[in-house]
Design an enzyme around this catalytic site. Sequence first.
Site, mmCIF file in Angstrom:
data_model
loop_
_atom_site.group_PDB
_atom_site.id
_atom_site.type_symbol
_atom_site.label_atom_id
_atom_site.label_comp_id
_atom_site.label_asym_id
_atom_site.label_seq_id
_atom_site.Cartn_x
_atom_site.Cartn_y
_atom_site.Cartn_z
ATOM 1 N N GLU A 237 0.803 -1.218 0.000
ATOM 2 C CA GLU A 237 0.000 0.000 0.000
ATOM 3 C C GLU A 237 0.842 1.276 0.000
ATOM 4 O OE1 GLU A 237 -2.914 -0.354 3.133
ATOM 5 O OE2 GLU A 237 -4.011 -1.920 2.048
ATOM 6 N N GLU A 450 -5.146 -8.427 -0.587
ATOM 7 C CA GLU A 450 -5.781 -8.333 0.729
ATOM 8 C C GLU A 450 -7.280 -8.143 0.555
ATOM 9 O OE1 GLU A 450 -4.431 -5.365 3.466
ATOM 10 O OE2 GLU A 450 -2.304 -5.834 3.168
#
Length: 624
Positions: A237, A450
């Site tokens: 991220e 995820e």
Amino acid sequence: MRDISTRGNQFIDRTGRSLILRGVNLAGSSKIPFAPLLSTHCSDCLDHETISFVGRPFPLNEADEHFDRLKRWGFRFIRLLTTWEAIEHRGPGRYDKDYIEYMQAVVEKAAAYGLEIFIDPHQDVWSRFTGGDGAPRWTLEAVGFDIDAIHDTGAAIRHHQASASLPPMVWPSNYSRLAPATMFTLFFAGNDFAPDLYIDGTPVQEFLQSHYIHAVKHLARALKSCPNVIGLDTLNEPSRGWIGHPDLSQRSNFIQLGPCPTPFQAMLLGSGIKQEVGNYTFDGMQDTIVLNQKEKKVWRDGFECIWKRHGVWDMRRHQPVLFKPDYFATRNGKPVNFLRDYFKPFALKFTRSMREVSDDYLIFLETIVENRHLPDWTRDDPDGMVNADHWYDEHTLLTKAYSSDQIYDHRTQQTITGQSVIEDYFAGQLIEQKAQADQFLNGIPTIIGEFGIPFDMEQGSAFRSGDYSQQTEALDRSYRVMEKAGVSCVLWNYTPDNDHAHGDQWNQEDLSIFSQDDRTEVTDPNSGGRAVQAFARVYPYRLAGKLLEYSFDIHSRRFELSFEHDDRIAAPSEIVIPPVVYPEGFDIQVSDGYFMHDKQNDCIFYSHTADKQNHHVIITPAKS
């Protein structure tokens, strides 16, 4: 030779079969040291010399128990977390040899259970010392931050120092606060936006990026001989920091929870100037609050605000003045593009470095956390790339409450109603992510790196009742949209030391499908599992051709698969059947050909005939 590679937008194995990778992230608590044993609710252990991550995700003597459980539940793929801090916490260039050897032992143990792995150098909001995890303490100190003053000055919210009245899941809003935003800006674009900042004679961007890449490369080199390690993530991220922010006097549109200063206010707070800032709930601003009333400075003695030093702001007649509100939005008179100008050069540098270790490592690219966009990747760029975007049912995640027929999408500010409408809306998001990989990344495979749901919904009511039906329904919905979109996916997460009091031991998160506090029967490998019915699913792992569609209904336990065969593939298709799904056996219907049940590996091998192009498989519970 590694068993998993890519061809076009497909994962394939050595026989050419296409793969649907079904995996789990291991582990949520790998973000924090194992020694001393910590949870972010109580301490962040500032001593970087004595900590150790050996034991994350679990002590080696527990590895068999956990890997056996994960395989029984149907997982064949692991996104194995590490952090830059775990590798290089002692100081620049000082690698933790014991941790590297430990990670190698974990990977080798996973191989014994047939588990494929990709390594995730994880971070959230830069570092443990800025309210998340990832980078070592010394990266912050090198640019002048006083670690002890970060929370009090509003430079980041740290869990163990925060008020209990803060809303849940407040940590992502740290991305727009002074310390994380500054570090990401320096990491990706220090050459342009902080050209006067050098560390040990090296430009700050080169200093940070090189140390990060060399640390990950050091681990990759140790794992080179492990064929079940198929590749590495570039960075979990990634954030653009303030790069591209159009007006520093205005707050970001990214997640705003708790007290959220504008970038200019954040700079002033760090320089000891108290500010009245917006205090936000999930649904918008609730009130205001004055931060840094004691007027502390976040900069160490001998340092001043990096952005003041570069002329972004200064004092005039005892008042702070913002001179360059668009400082991070333009460079040399032209608008900046974070993905093109900064992230892609970093990703190329990372890829070249890892391919020096092993030229068949896959490299997993992630979209930036603020807007989920991808960089352009052309035929002239390296191959063997994977789109490893993330996806969450964010309404459920952020509010820790599940609704089957109404959600609020904070990114689009839309309210979506109707069960089938929500499911189609979510599936459309995933299909769009695959389409982006085709459009921007030259048609590479997509894996959702995820996704998951919180288990502490409704103030942890399930912990008291033992009823996880709401969590099961929420997680089943997420899996159904994965199946509808036909994507590979990796569930967040499995945390071996999860407990009801502190969840995954990190920032009030509780997404683990396993908890020690739910483990009532030590001899039962399923005991401790939460919402097992939702994630232990029948699915096609290896297909001798192209997937058309598949589905699994957790209530009827009916699995249906359709695929189109490829004449070049001689190997049979493989369907994973976790034993917990059909404890009393199952029936199979096939359109043609024959099948074989491999009980030891919990799967069905299906061999189709060549006289039909399309093939169908239906699996249901055995008739009594």
